[in-house]
Design an enzyme around this catalytic site. Sequence first.
Site, short mmCIF file in Angstrom:
data_model
loop_
_atom_site.label_atom_id
_atom_site.label_comp_id
_atom_site.label_asym_id
_atom_site.label_seq_id
_atom_site.Cartn_x
_atom_site.Cartn_y
_atom_site.Cartn_z
N TYR A 1 0.82 -1.22 0.07
CA TYR A 1 0.01 0.04 0.06
C TYR A 1 0.90 1.36 0.09
CZ TYR A 1 -3.97 -3.09 0.81
OH TYR A 1 -4.91 -4.07 0.40
N THR B 1 6.04 -4.20 8.30
CA THR B 1 6.49 -4.24 9.81
C THR B 1 5.27 -4.83 10.50
OG1 THR B 1 6.09 -1.84 10.06
CG2 THR B 1 8.12 -2.65 9.64
N CYS C 1 -14.05 19.69 38.56
CA CYS C 1 -14.95 19.21 37.59
C CYS C 1 -14.74 17.98 36.89
CB CYS C 1 -15.23 20.60 36.51
SG CYS C 1 -16.07 21.55 37.33
N LYS D 1 4.10 -9.24 -7.58
CA LYS D 1 4.07 -7.65 -7.32
C LYS D 1 5.20 -6.99 -8.41
CE LYS D 1 2.05 -7.47 -2.78
NZ LYS D 1 2.06 -6.98 -1.54
N GLY E 1 -7.17 17.26 37.55
CA GLY E 1 -7.57 17.30 38.89
C GLY E 1 -8.70 18.50 38.97
N LYS F 1 4.76 8.76 14.74
CA LYS F 1 3.85 8.15 13.74
C LYS F 1 3.17 7.27 14.81
CE LYS F 1 2.01 5.64 10.68
NZ LYS F 1 1.12 6.07 9.76
N LYS G 1 -4.94 24.69 39.46
CA LYS G 1 -4.09 25.39 38.36
C LYS G 1 -3.81 26.83 38.86
CE LYS G 1 -8.19 26.59 35.59
NZ LYS G 1 -8.98 26.70 34.43
N ARG H 1 -0.67 17.82 26.85
CA ARG H 1 0.83 17.96 27.07
C ARG H 1 1.03 17.09 28.23
NH1 ARG H 1 -0.21 20.63 23.41
NH2 ARG H 1 0.84 22.82 22.97
N1 LIG Z 1 -0.96 0.46 4.83
C1 LIG Z 1 -1.27 1.77 5.49
O1 LIG Z 1 -2.14 2.51 5.31
C2 LIG Z 1 0.14 2.25 6.09
C3 LIG Z 1 0.11 3.86 6.21
C4 LIG Z 1 1.14 4.39 6.89
C5 LIG Z 1 2.34 3.39 7.13
N2 LIG Z 1 2.40 2.19 7.11
C6 LIG Z 1 3.41 1.49 7.34
O2 LIG Z 1 4.18 0.87 6.01
C7 LIG Z 1 4.79 -0.27 5.89
C8 LIG Z 1 4.40 -0.61 4.82
O3 LIG Z 1 3.04 -0.90 4.84
P1 LIG Z 1 2.07 -1.64 3.76
O4 LIG Z 1 0.63 -1.41 4.27
O5 LIG Z 1 2.31 -0.97 2.51
O6 LIG Z 1 2.48 -3.15 3.76
P2 LIG Z 1 2.29 -4.24 2.75
O7 LIG Z 1 2.32 -5.61 3.46
O8 LIG Z 1 1.20 -3.83 1.79
O9 LIG Z 1 3.62 -4.09 1.83
C9 LIG Z 1 4.84 -4.47 1.96
C10 LIG Z 1 5.43 -5.04 1.05
O10 LIG Z 1 6.99 -5.16 1.46
C11 LIG Z 1 7.34 -6.41 0.43
N3 LIG Z 1 8.55 -6.89 1.31
C12 LIG Z 1 8.80 -7.70 2.28
N4 LIG Z 1 9.99 -7.81 2.41
C13 LIG Z 1 10.76 -7.19 1.45
C14 LIG Z 1 12.18 -7.15 1.23
N5 LIG Z 1 13.00 -7.65 1.88
N6 LIG Z 1 12.56 -6.75 0.18
C15 LIG Z 1 11.34 -5.77 -0.75
N7 LIG Z 1 10.12 -6.05 -0.39
C16 LIG Z 1 9.82 -6.61 0.70
C17 LIG Z 1 6.28 -7.28 0.50
O11 LIG Z 1 6.14 -8.36 -0.44
C18 LIG Z 1 4.99 -6.15 0.52
O12 LIG Z 1 4.71 -6.20 -0.84
C19 LIG Z 1 4.34 -0.56 7.40
O13 LIG Z 1 5.49 -0.29 8.30
C20 LIG Z 1 3.10 -0.28 7.77
O14 LIG Z 1 2.98 -0.05 9.24
C21 LIG Z 1 1.20 1.60 6.36
#
Ligand SMILES: NC(=O)c1ccc[n+]([C@@H]2O[C@H](COP(=O)([O-])OP(=O)(O)OC[C@H]3O[C@@H](n4cnc5c(N)ncnc54)[C@H](O)[C@@H]3O)[C@@H](O)[C@H]2O)c1
Length: 457
Positions: A10, A86, A270, A35, A267, A212, A326, A261
């Site tokens: 994504y 991740t 209210c 892919k 406290g 994040k 406060k 913050r």
């Molecule tokens: N999906 C979201 O809405 C979103 C938004 C912000 C951040 N993120 C973060 O971004 C990261 C990716 O999310 P995603 O949803 O795109 O994940 P995803 O699972 O859709 O895509 C990850 C891709 O990485 C590939 N991959 C795995 N190991 C690899 C390697 N060694 N070399 C090359 N490619 C490899 C996988 O085949 C897969 O196509 C994550 O850490 C996620 O938390 C996701």
Amino acid sequence: MRISVFGLGYVGCVTAACLAKDGHRVLGVDVTPSKVVRFGRGLPTVVEPRLDALLRRGYRARRLSATADARAAVLATDVSIICVGTPSRRDGSLDLSAVRETAETIGRALTAKTSRHLVILRSTVPPGTAESIILPALGIDGAPTERRIGFVVVPEFLREGTAIADYYHPSFVLVGSADGQPDGNARTVAELFNSTRGPLTWVPYREAEMLKSVCNVFHALKVAFANEIGTLCAALSIDGHALMERFVTDRKLNLSAAYLRPGLPFGGSCLPKDLRMVLHLSNRENCDLPVLRAVMGSNESHLLRTVERITDCGGRRVALDGLAFKSGTDDLRESPLVRIAEHLLGKGYDLKIYDPAVEASRLTGANRQYIEERVPHLSSRLVTTLDELLDRIDVLVVARHRAELLERVARLGRPPRVVDLAGPVPGVEIVVDAVSKPRYPHAVAASAPAPVNLEGA
Ligand SMILES: NC(=O)c1ccc[n+]([C@@H]2O[C@H](COP(=O)([O-])OP(=O)(O)OC[C@H]3O[C@@H](n4cnc5c(N)ncnc54)[C@H](O)[C@@H]3O)[C@@H](O)[C@H]2O)c1
């Protein structure tokens, strides 16, 4: 620019498509052969509105291609962006194996490269990942002076379903660097993200990594809060949707920076009272509201932590700056500072308290009855000047008059330990290094940052 994007899910697919739209040449890399094939033909690897058209345009303009050969991709480009997954492990930690593997592959490939290369971490990772995994894998120490290989953390904030709009209109583009300042990579970073509307905000690696996740945790908390309010409203024959529609129109206190913050526990007359009332209603209506139920316990834990921070300082003579819930009020009802003072007195500490509003109220008689009947043990500890407060003490707890107090403390021959509950020290940098927690390099500041969270109703 020539850019390799690692991970075509994504985040990677959207990032690649947008960078191609902005005129860059993008080489997609993935370990999943299907892919690589799809992306290499200008086809999306995920379902996302407007992505097909964007990829098609990039493909026709010959700005998009794909490969499974990571080393070749690094050698053929100037920038590598890590967007690999991740996912959660069973114990809740993140599986960073794909991030580690990708960084190591890039690091090995870079040993064969002499031209400058920038690596950007876009995946969501826990704080410390840049320093403990990525920098060693890339073979660099992260110093801003490093010239040949650059590295920054730029977390992605897009949401699936509105990913392209989110890419171009983030609230900010967070850029993590070793010291939190624009470094030798600043020009390349600006060029890459100049089409996005959010301001570039440079922060230390750990803050970028952490912020994040903190954003996502807050979103999760908001959803849980709204659902619990909706549940209770339904039980009370109130339209929860209409109520929350009105709730969100308050941008002064509800959807705002107010109450957000770290500082003292909440406290006052209210907040605790009304929370207890809502919990009472939920019990009466047999509604289980675990988030709201946990709030009082969280506040209590925070109060005890604050007391511990004071007692951990070691000295027995403590000065407390503030007593009412406060500043600007003499209201002592459910004040966390009253609770802290009582804990300290209970443990036998020699305590002095400075709160001009409470002192004035005591002298004029406005709130004398309350003070004399409810907190006589505290009123006898009140002093009337900052000089008296600072005289012969071991620990100073700053909650109100921080600028003035810290300035005075800095001039003292033997300064007390300072527990700063009121905010970061002005003009003093917060240092973050690879192994320790953020800390103030100030001789007297011994605690957590940020303003006090005392405002009640
Ligand atoms: N999906 C979201 O809405 C979103 C938004 C912000 C951040 N993120 C973060 O971004 C990261 C990716 O999310 P995603 O949803 O795109 O994940 P995803 O699972 O859709 O895509 C990850 C891709 O990485 C590939 N991959 C795995 N190991 C690899 C390697 N060694 N070399 C090359 N490619 C490899 C996988 O085949 C897969 O196509 C994550 O850490 C996620 O938390 C996701």
